[in-house]
Design a protein around this motif. Structure first.
Motif: not given
Length: 305
Positions: A3-4, A30-34, A38-40, A43-45
């Motif tokens: 969690y970010n 909001v940090p960029a990782a937040a 989640p998108q990464r 997308a991986a799934v």
């Protein structure tokens, strides 16, 4: 994925908040990782399922999960699949101990101690098999306990005098203490003044039935007004983890023509039902002497859960 939290938060689990202009409160930074992480992850799934990414289709994560389940199980309609955690939360099935009598043979290896033995299987919610590991639990003198199991707490002893467990000081035979889907009543434990436990192991089955018959000598009941009768009392031992539904089928028989039944016959006068036993009293009316042949009382119990 971790969690970010918002920028500047001392708490790693701090929530995000909106801006409130009237209150003079700034919104979370909001940090960029937040946004990126989640998108990464999603997308991986989708990629693992072999689905080409599309900005126009917002159901691709669901499709990917269904395809991965289908691949792992050999195909079929994925809407019919139930994962184990969901099944354990939803199936309305009572605990079932997989022994001949539906009981875990809990023992007392020494004074002030109760032992759940290892190597006994039972089903939670009818689908998840659990094998016991040895558990030793301490007792105190002059106590009544319920030995219980739950998915979150495992095996524990519950003191009937504990105001949290029994806030209204109910007798331990009350059905409120029966096994439920996620809280199995395994045994009753009663200790004496020397802290020696007496253990009553209880049957846990999702469905269970018993049909028993007993016979004995009834007792003459006389009113002194000619309205005499006989009563037959008996009890049946159950020791089940849930209070049963019962029917008592009864009868009183004797010599031919004597006694002559008058008014009513085989009336159920009273019954007492607990998870441990059932006691019934039946009475038959008659208008003559019993005679030389004694009467025989009979009581049949049909119990089920």
């Amino acid at each position: 994925m971790e969690y970010n939290a918002p920028y500047g938060s001392a708490d790693p689990n701090a929530p995000y908040i909106d801006r409130n202009t009237a209150a003079g409160t700034s919104g979370s930074r909001v940090p960029a990782a937040a946004i990126e992480h989640p998108q990464r992850e999603i997308a991986a799934v989708i990629a693992a399922a072999g689905i080409p990414a599309s900005k126009a289709d917002l159901t691709q994560l669901l499709q990917a999960i269904q395809q991965l389940i289908s691949a792992a199980t050999g195909g079929g309609d994925t809407s019919n699949f139930v994962l184990m955690p969901a099944a354990r939360a939803r199936l309305p099935i009572f605990p079932e101990v997989l022994t001949a009598d539906g009981r875990i043979p809990v023992v007392s290896p020494s004074t002030g101690q109760v032992r759940v033995p290892a190597g006994y299987d039972f089903l939670h919610r009818g689908i998840f098999n659990i094998t016991t590991a040895q558990v030793d639990l301490a007792t105190a003198a002059n106590k009544t306990y319920h030995l219980r199991w739950s998915p979150t707490g495992g095996f524990v002893l519950k003191d009937l005098a504990d105001a949290i467990y029994n806030p209204t000081a109910l007798s331990e035979v009350f059905a409120v203490f029966d096994s439920s889907y996620d809280d199995m009543l395994v045994a009753r434990v009663v200790t004496n003044g020397s802290n020696v436990p007496t253990i009553t192991n209880l049957t846990n089955r999702n469905r269970y039935a018993s049909d028993q018959t007993k016979t004995g000598t009834p007792v003459v009941v006389s009113t002194g007004t000619g309205n005499d009768g006989v009563q037959y009392t008996d009890s049946f031992t159950l020791n089940w983890a849930r209070t049963p539904q019962i029917a008592i089928v009864d009868g009183i028989s004797g010599q031919t023509l004597l006694p002559v039944l008058q008014g009513w016959a085989n009336r159920l006068m009273s019954k007492n039902v607990t998870r441990y036993s059932v006691t019934g009293v039946i009475q038959s009316d008659y208008d003559r002497d019993i005679g030389a042949t004694p009467l025989v009382g009979q009581m049949q119990l049909q119990a089920f859960i």
